[in-house]
Motif scaffolding. Structure first.
Motif, PDB file in Angstrom:
ATOM      1  N   ALA A  73       0.836  -1.209   0.000  1.00  0.00           N
ATOM      2  CA  ALA A  73       0.000   0.000   0.000  1.00  0.00           C
ATOM      3  C   ALA A  73       0.872   1.260   0.000  1.00  0.00           C
ATOM      4  N   ARG A  74       1.979   1.232   0.735  1.00  0.00           N
ATOM      5  CA  ARG A  74       2.871   2.408   0.772  1.00  0.00           C
ATOM      6  C   ARG A  74       3.562   2.618  -0.583  1.00  0.00           C
ATOM      7  N   THR A  75       3.902   1.532  -1.263  1.00  0.00           N
ATOM      8  CA  THR A  75       4.493   1.631  -2.600  1.00  0.00           C
ATOM      9  C   THR A  75       3.477   2.237  -3.570  1.00  0.00           C
ATOM     10  N   ALA A  76       2.229   1.803  -3.472  1.00  0.00           N
ATOM     11  CA  ALA A  76       1.171   2.376  -4.309  1.00  0.00           C
ATOM     12  C   ALA A  76       0.988   3.851  -3.983  1.00  0.00           C
ATOM     13  N   ASP A  77       1.131   4.200  -2.707  1.00  0.00           N
ATOM     14  CA  ASP A  77       0.997   5.608  -2.308  1.00  0.00           C
ATOM     15  C   ASP A  77       2.124   6.447  -2.903  1.00  0.00           C
ATOM     16  N   ARG A  78       3.340   5.911  -2.959  1.00  0.00           N
ATOM     17  CA  ARG A  78       4.451   6.657  -3.570  1.00  0.00           C
ATOM     18  C   ARG A  78       4.180   6.890  -5.055  1.00  0.00           C
ATOM     19  N   ARG A  79       3.689   5.856  -5.757  1.00  0.00           N
ATOM     20  CA  ARG A  79       3.343   6.024  -7.178  1.00  0.00           C
ATOM     21  C   ARG A  79       2.258   7.085  -7.333  1.00  0.00           C
ATOM     22  N   PHE A  80       1.282   7.058  -6.415  1.00  0.00           N
ATOM     23  CA  PHE A  80       0.205   8.040  -6.433  1.00  0.00           C
ATOM     24  C   PHE A  80       0.783   9.453  -6.297  1.00  0.00           C
ATOM     25  N   HIS A  81       1.662   9.637  -5.319  1.00  0.00           N
ATOM     26  CA  HIS A  81       2.241  10.963  -5.088  1.00  0.00           C
ATOM     27  C   HIS A  81       3.168  11.395  -6.223  1.00  0.00           C
ATOM     28  N   ASP A  82       3.809  10.443  -6.898  1.00  0.00           N
ATOM     29  CA  ASP A  82       4.651  10.776  -8.051  1.00  0.00           C
ATOM     30  C   ASP A  82       3.804  11.296  -9.216  1.00  0.00           C
ATOM     31  N   ARG A 134     -10.800 -13.768   8.902  1.00  0.00           N
ATOM     32  CA  ARG A 134     -10.335 -15.119   9.252  1.00  0.00           C
ATOM     33  C   ARG A 134      -9.876 -15.165  10.707  1.00  0.00           C
ATOM     34  N   ALA A 135      -9.189 -14.116  11.163  1.00  0.00           N
ATOM     35  CA  ALA A 135      -8.722 -14.087  12.559  1.00  0.00           C
ATOM     36  C   ALA A 135      -9.897 -14.061  13.526  1.00  0.00           C
ATOM     37  N   VAL A 136     -10.949 -13.317  13.182  1.00  0.00           N
ATOM     38  CA  VAL A 136     -12.135 -13.259  14.048  1.00  0.00           C
ATOM     39  C   VAL A 136     -12.781 -14.637  14.135  1.00  0.00           C
ATOM     40  N   VAL A 137     -12.925 -15.300  12.999  1.00  0.00           N
ATOM     41  CA  VAL A 137     -13.532 -16.637  12.983  1.00  0.00           C
ATOM     42  C   VAL A 137     -12.680 -17.630  13.762  1.00  0.00           C
ATOM     43  N   ASP A 138     -11.348 -17.533  13.620  1.00  0.00           N
ATOM     44  CA  ASP A 138     -10.436 -18.457  14.310  1.00  0.00           C
ATOM     45  C   ASP A 138     -10.168 -18.045  15.752  1.00  0.00           C
ATOM     46  N   ARG A 139     -10.786 -16.963  16.209  1.00  0.00           N
ATOM     47  CA  ARG A 139     -10.582 -16.431  17.562  1.00  0.00           C
ATOM     48  C   ARG A 139      -9.108 -16.136  17.834  1.00  0.00           C
ATOM     49  N   ALA A 140      -8.468 -15.555  16.823  1.00  0.00           N
ATOM     50  CA  ALA A 140      -7.062 -15.157  16.957  1.00  0.00           C
ATOM     51  C   ALA A 140      -7.011 -13.665  17.287  1.00  0.00           C
ATOM     52  N   ALA A 141      -5.874 -13.228  17.751  1.00  0.00           N
ATOM     53  CA  ALA A 141      -5.691 -11.809  18.086  1.00  0.00           C
ATOM     54  C   ALA A 141      -5.818 -10.977  16.807  1.00  0.00           C
ATOM     55  N   THR A 142      -6.536  -9.880  16.893  1.00  0.00           N
ATOM     56  CA  THR A 142      -6.772  -9.046  15.708  1.00  0.00           C
ATOM     57  C   THR A 142      -6.080  -7.688  15.784  1.00  0.00           C
ATOM     58  N   GLY A 143      -5.399  -7.405  16.895  1.00  0.00           N
ATOM     59  CA  GLY A 143      -4.808  -6.081  17.086  1.00  0.00           C
ATOM     60  C   GLY A 143      -3.826  -5.686  15.999  1.00  0.00           C
ATOM     61  N   ASP A 144      -2.899  -6.586  15.632  1.00  0.00           N
ATOM     62  CA  ASP A 144      -1.911  -6.268  14.595  1.00  0.00           C
ATOM     63  C   ASP A 144      -2.578  -6.075  13.238  1.00  0.00           C
ATOM     64  N   ILE A 145      -3.575  -6.900  12.957  1.00  0.00           N
ATOM     65  CA  ILE A 145      -4.284  -6.776  11.678  1.00  0.00           C
ATOM     66  C   ILE A 145      -5.046  -5.454  11.644  1.00  0.00           C
ATOM     67  N   ALA A 146      -5.693  -5.096  12.749  1.00  0.00           N
ATOM     68  CA  ALA A 146      -6.444  -3.840  12.799  1.00  0.00           C
ATOM     69  C   ALA A 146      -5.505  -2.651  12.604  1.00  0.00           C
ATOM     70  N   ALA A 147      -4.322  -2.708  13.183  1.00  0.00           N
ATOM     71  CA  ALA A 147      -3.362  -1.608  13.020  1.00  0.00           C
ATOM     72  C   ALA A 147      -2.935  -1.487  11.556  1.00  0.00           C
ATOM     73  N   ALA A 148      -2.687  -2.609  10.903  1.00  0.00           N
ATOM     74  CA  ALA A 148      -2.311  -2.589   9.486  1.00  0.00           C
ATOM     75  C   ALA A 148      -3.465  -2.057   8.637  1.00  0.00           C
ATOM     76  N   ARG A 149      -4.679  -2.497   8.939  1.00  0.00           N
ATOM     77  CA  ARG A 149      -5.855  -2.004   8.204  1.00  0.00           C
ATOM     78  C   ARG A 149      -6.010  -0.498   8.383  1.00  0.00           C
ATOM     79  N   ASN A 150      -5.807  -0.014   9.602  1.00  0.00           N
ATOM     80  CA  ASN A 150      -5.930   1.427   9.846  1.00  0.00           C
ATOM     81  C   ASN A 150      -4.901   2.214   9.048  1.00  0.00           C
ATOM     82  N   ALA A 151      -3.668   1.695   8.970  1.00  0.00           N
ATOM     83  CA  ALA A 151      -2.619   2.375   8.205  1.00  0.00           C
ATOM     84  C   ALA A 151      -2.996   2.458   6.728  1.00  0.00           C
ATOM     85  N   VAL A 152      -3.451   1.344   6.166  1.00  0.00           N
ATOM     86  CA  VAL A 152      -3.811   1.324   4.746  1.00  0.00           C
ATOM     87  C   VAL A 152      -5.065   2.160   4.505  1.00  0.00           C
ATOM     88  N   GLN A 153      -6.016   2.106   5.429  1.00  0.00           N
ATOM     89  CA  GLN A 153      -7.221   2.923   5.278  1.00  0.00           C
ATOM     90  C   GLN A 153      -6.876   4.408   5.301  1.00  0.00           C
TER      91      GLN A 153
END
Length: 171
Positions: A73-82, A134-153
């Motif tokens: 996503a950050r690479t796409a953002d650099r192309r966008f800004h270019d 998938r993490a929610v269904v598997d009852r896995a920790a979602t904090g790291d995924i949520a942080a990544a989603r927030n960054a990309v969002q």
């Protein structure tokens, strides 16, 4: 008329009472519906608090995938800004021109290229959404995924504001 109707009603009631009495004569053949001693709750026990297992940590493969998706996503953002300065200049030049004029057409193409530059960020977001689900269904920790989603969002939101602003300037 009325006397006959009353007699019919009385006769119907009498026959109904007799048939019910016939049903009730074998009461001892049926078990009682009264509460039995075994059905009475007499003891008390402390109620145990429900215990929920803590979510399972994400494995290293998923964490690596998160890093890869955010980098994408950050690479796409650099192309966008270019591409952004050229698109801004062409949209500015086309601001007073007529729809379908050459300046308008060139600006529209530049704006489309700008929108295309963010496509990898959208793909990364879709994959992050799938990992989160998938993490929610598997009852896995979602904090790291949520942080990544927030960054990309955040990247997608900023890009969307730029594109909306440029679209608003085109006739």
């Amino acid at each position: 008329g009325l006397a006959m109707a009353i007699q019919r009603t009385a006769l119907t009631l009498a026959l109904s009472a007799l048939s019910l009495a016939g049903c009730a004569k074998d009461v001892q053949d049926y078990p009682s519906l009264a509460r039995r001693p075994i059905e009475r709750v007499t003891g008390t026990a402390p109620v145990a608090a429900p215990t929920e297992a803590p979510p399972a940590p994400l494995d290293s493969a998923v964490l690596g995938q998160l890093d890869s998706l955010v980098t994408r996503a950050r690479t796409a953002d650099r192309r966008f800004h270019d591409k952004q300065p050229r698109a801004r200049a062409l949209v500015g030049a086309a601001a007073g021109s007529a729809v379908a004029s050459e300046a308008w057409s060139v600006a529209t193409v530049a704006l489309s290229e700008l929108e295309s530059a963010r496509s990898d960020a959208f793909v990364a977001m879709a994959e992050l959404d799938a990992l989160y689900a998938r993490a929610v269904v598997d009852r896995a920790a979602t904090g790291d995924i949520a942080a990544a989603r927030n960054a990309v969002q955040g990247i997608l939101t900023d890009q969307g504001k730029v594109i909306d602003e440029l679209h608003a300037r085109l006739p």
